[in-house]
Design a protein around this motif. Structure first.
Motif, PDB file in Angstrom:
ATOM      1  N   GLU A 280       0.836  -1.190   0.000  1.00 41.25           N
ATOM      2  CA  GLU A 280       0.000   0.000   0.000  1.00 41.25           C
ATOM      3  C   GLU A 280       0.875   1.246   0.000  1.00 41.25           C
ATOM      4  OE1 GLU A 280      -2.778  -0.186   3.229  1.00 41.25           O
ATOM      5  OE2 GLU A 280      -3.824  -1.950   2.434  1.00 41.25           O
ATOM      6  N   ASN A 281       0.435   2.232  -0.808  1.00 40.26           N
ATOM      7  CA  ASN A 281       1.121   3.523  -0.913  1.00 40.26           C
ATOM      8  C   ASN A 281       2.574   3.354  -1.354  1.00 40.26           C
ATOM      9  OD1 ASN A 281       1.393   6.335  -0.797  1.00 40.26           O
ATOM     10  ND2 ASN A 281       2.105   6.276   1.310  1.00 40.26           N
ATOM     11  N   VAL A 282       2.735   2.942  -2.591  1.00 41.72           N
ATOM     12  CA  VAL A 282       4.080   2.717  -3.124  1.00 41.72           C
ATOM     13  C   VAL A 282       4.526   3.901  -3.981  1.00 41.72           C
ATOM     14  CG1 VAL A 282       3.744   0.229  -3.134  1.00 41.72           C
ATOM     15  CG2 VAL A 282       3.236   1.528  -5.202  1.00 41.72           C
ATOM     16  N   SER A 312       2.213   5.181  -7.128  1.00 43.09           N
ATOM     17  CA  SER A 312       2.569   5.138  -8.548  1.00 43.09           C
ATOM     18  C   SER A 312       3.786   4.262  -8.776  1.00 43.09           C
ATOM     19  CB  SER A 312       2.855   6.554  -9.074  1.00 43.09           C
ATOM     20  OG  SER A 312       3.983   7.110  -8.420  1.00 43.09           O
ATOM     21  N   ILE A 313       3.829   3.689  -9.989  1.00 38.46           N
ATOM     22  CA  ILE A 313       4.963   2.882 -10.430  1.00 38.46           C
ATOM     23  C   ILE A 313       5.339   3.397 -11.810  1.00 38.46           C
ATOM     24  CG2 ILE A 313       5.751   0.561 -10.998  1.00 38.46           C
ATOM     25  CD1 ILE A 313       3.720  -0.517  -8.993  1.00 38.46           C
ATOM     26  N   LYS A 314       6.587   3.736 -12.016  1.00 41.51           N
ATOM     27  CA  LYS A 314       6.970   4.408 -13.250  1.00 41.51           C
ATOM     28  C   LYS A 314       8.405   4.075 -13.626  1.00 41.51           C
ATOM     29  CE  LYS A 314       7.574   8.341 -10.172  1.00 41.51           C
ATOM     30  NZ  LYS A 314       7.141   7.542  -9.017  1.00 41.51           N
ATOM     31  N   THR A 315       8.724   4.353 -14.879  1.00 42.36           N
ATOM     32  CA  THR A 315      10.102   4.205 -15.348  1.00 42.36           C
ATOM     33  C   THR A 315      10.615   5.554 -15.821  1.00 42.36           C
ATOM     34  OG1 THR A 315       9.316   3.595 -17.562  1.00 42.36           O
ATOM     35  CG2 THR A 315       9.858   1.809 -16.047  1.00 42.36           C
ATOM     36  N   ALA A 316      11.906   5.779 -15.648  1.00 45.27           N
ATOM     37  CA  ALA A 316      12.532   7.029 -16.063  1.00 45.27           C
ATOM     38  C   ALA A 316      13.375   6.790 -17.307  1.00 45.27           C
ATOM     39  CB  ALA A 316      13.376   7.589 -14.930  1.00 45.27           C
ATOM     40  N   THR A 317      12.849   6.049 -18.258  1.00 44.04           N
ATOM     41  CA  THR A 317      13.615   5.709 -19.458  1.00 44.04           C
ATOM     42  C   THR A 317      12.705   5.618 -20.662  1.00 44.04           C
ATOM     43  OG1 THR A 317      15.079   4.050 -20.459  1.00 44.04           O
ATOM     44  CG2 THR A 317      13.329   3.243 -19.015  1.00 44.04           C
TER      45      THR A 317
END
Length: 606
Positions: A280-282, A312-317
């Motif tokens: 939870e809450n990532v 949120s889950i994200k990529t920086a690419t």
């Protein structure tokens, strides 16, 4: 007597300063009406007053929101009343025509009026808006068994889909009691703190975990590791061989910021089973490899009864080989059962609300969050080459490039199957966007329901439909749920959901040109009942909103009263203080003049 130091004058000057300060304070309080005008007046009460002002302002906005919602519902209700009057007139015409005493010309006139009324019903229904929001769009009555069985798979309380029978961890070895340089190949170990989770990460990344079973003993808060790169993923080089049982517990506030690493998740790479674990809450940021909530990539024995909720889950690419998903980046040779996510997922290529890339069976699972990326973007799975069974996705899907799908971005094999699934979100893609799948290559798609109302002009299959084996595909118009912010917080208690729309009234078309038919009255009655049913639903929400208004007014009045007690000045008291300080100031000024003569008297003694 002294010449250099006039003690009397200094004492009087201090009193004069004090009385002048008190006089100025009294004047300020009388002119503003407040006894607290700045933090130095009373630091604690100033802070409380500031918070109260924020809450009062929030309740004023909530009150405006509630009144607007009531206006919107009143518009819908009044329009439905107009439609009910028209349907009532239709029924009168049907009763009249059913008398069998009218000639052909008279029946033609009755049918002409009926056709005009039906046209007006559609015109009113299609053009009733409030601030650009359509209030009476058609709602499809969904047949039983169409699409996913949402009720059976959706979590009832926002946690685990399946009930978890907790394992007793009291007799297990605490991971904190294991030597730092130990090699673990078997046994059961309990994890109950953030420090133990960090220890598991270090041991796995030093290749010390060869097996074993790791079981959570309680909920874990990872807030202490929320700066810099954050938590170091377990088995970030892959190959984790320990079985993980969340035991029905939750890991909260997991922060990982590693845009230059390949396997980014709670567990970077796993070769075993993970079950009964909640996050939870990532806040997770990955790089050019695989990024997920619980697992980065895995060739596992199963991912079962797990969830990721919030954040949120994200990529920086912009690497085209990167894969990202709400619960896992990429999965092979395993199965996913009873898992769900409600997180925002943002990536570049192969992006899914649940899984980025899947060559496994995914069943009884769903994703609720919005998903965005460049290519191969799916509400549930980015790229799938296997089976998806009894699953659904609700989030909006946005792709700036190829292949945006409400369920799956790209389904790419002849033996792939999508069965008993539903897609409820809005799909937007630059090219090859589909309400179900962005692109397919031979996939079998059976009994799939999709949101047609919010996706006007978007194909069911964005690309490759001619290669797919399609059956029982149903596009529906869903209730448009509008959330009204009626409170001052972000919790569910501060929101009321309003369902807009009205059931499809097209069955009334069956009476066109044959209003004298004996079945016309029953068809008209069905339409009337649909409108009446929606009226009842709107009326119940209006009553809730009126109750909310009363609650808001009560809370606002109480807060204003409390703020007045803390902030407002008692003018009678302050005016008395003003007079007192004024007298003291005048007395001090008179005495100061006398005190200043003391050195002169001393000189006279010379």
């Amino acid at each position: 007597m002294k010449i250099n130091t006039n003690l009397s004058s200094l004492i009087v000057q201090s009193s004069l300063k004090s009385s002048t300060k008190g006089l100025n304070t009294a004047i300020e309080r009388m002119t503003t009406g407040f006894k607290i005008n700045r933090a130095k007046d009373n630091a604690a009460n100033f802070s409380i007053n500031t918070h109260l002002s924020t809450k009062i302002s929030g309740y004023q906005v909530a009150q405006d929101n509630t009144l607007q919602a009531l206006d919107m519902l009143t518009t819908a209700s009044d329009t439905l009343s107009t439609m009910e009057s028209l349907v009532s007139r239709l029924r009168s015409l049907a009763l009249t025509a059913g008398n069998k005493t009218y000639d052909t010309a008279s029946l033609a006139a009755l049918n002409a009026e009926a056709a005009s009324i039906i046209s007006e019903l559609y015109r009113i229904k299609d053009n009733t808006t409030y601030n650009g929001i359509k209030l009476l769009e058609s709602i499809t009555d969904i047949p039983d068994g169409a699409g996913a069985d949402v009720k059976s798979i959706k979590s009832k309380d926002g946690t685990f889909i399946k009930e978890v029978v907790k394992v007793d961890t009291s007799k297990m070895i605490k991971l904190s009691d294991v030597a730092e340089d130990a090699i673990i190949s078997s046994g059961e170990y309990s994890i109950s703190t953030a420090e133990e989770l960090v220890k598991l990460s270090k041991m796995s990344n030093n290749s010390q975990i060869k097996g074993g079973r790791f079981v959570l003993a309680n909920d874990i808060d990872m807030s202490a590791y929320s700066t810099g790169e954050g938590f170091e993923p377990i088995a970030k080089y892959g190959g984790f061989k320990g079985m993980v049982n969340g035991n029905g517990y939750v890991i909260r506030n997991l922060y990982i910021n590693r845009p230059n690493e390949a396997n980014v998740a709670l567990i970077g790479g796993a070769h075993v089973e993970v079950r009964n674990l909640g996050l939870e809450n990532v806040d997770i940021t990955g790089g050019s490899g695989v990024t997920g909530g619980i697992v980065g990539q895995g060739q596992m024995n199963g991912l079962i009864n797990c969830y990721v909720n919030g954040g949120s889950i994200k990529t920086a690419t912009k690497n085209i080989y990167a894969k990202i998903g709400g619960i896992a980046g990429g999965l092979h040779y395993t199965n996913v059962d009873s898992c769900w996510t409600d997180v925002e997922v943002r990536g570049y290529n192969t992006v899914g609300g649940l899984i980025g890339s899947s060559s496994v069976t995914v069943k009884n699972s769903y994703a609720l969050g919005d998903v965005s990326g460049n290519e191969n973007v799916g509400g549930l799975i980015g790229v799938s080459s296997h089976t998806t069974l009894n699953c659904f996705a609700e989030g909006d899907v946005t792709a700036s490039g190829y292949y945006a799908g409400g369920l799956i971005g790209y389904a790419g094999t002849d033996y792939g199957t999508i069965k008993n699934c539903s897609s409820y979100g809005f799909v937007k893609g630059t090219d090859r966007a589909g309400t179900i799948v962005g692109g397919v290559n031979g996939t079998t798609i059976t009994n799939v329901l999709y949101n047609k109302g919010d996706n006007e002009g978007v194909a069911e299959i964005g690309y490759g439909a001619e290669t797919a084996k399609l059956s029982s595909i149903l596009g529906v118009f869903l209730e448009r749920i509008t959330n009204i912010q009626v409170g001052i917080n972000s919790s569910n208690a501060s929101n009321i959901s309003i369902a807009l729309g009205v059931s499809d009234i097209s069955l009334i078309d069956s009476i066109l040109g044959c209003i004298e038919d004996e079945k016309s009255i029953s068809q008209i009655d069905k339409v009337f009942n649909l409108l009446a049913e929606r009226q009842v639903q709107i009326g119940s929400v209006q009553n809730r909103l009126l109750s909310v208004l009363e609650e808001i007014n009560t809370k606002q009045d109480n807060l204003i009263s409390m703020q007045s007690t803390i902030r407002d000045a008692d003018i009678a008291e302050v005016s008395s203080e003003y007079i007192r300080q004024q007298i003291l100031q005048q007395a001090s000024a008179t005495l100061l003049a006398t005190a200043n003569q003391t050195p002169v008297i001393a000189i006279q003694l010379l």
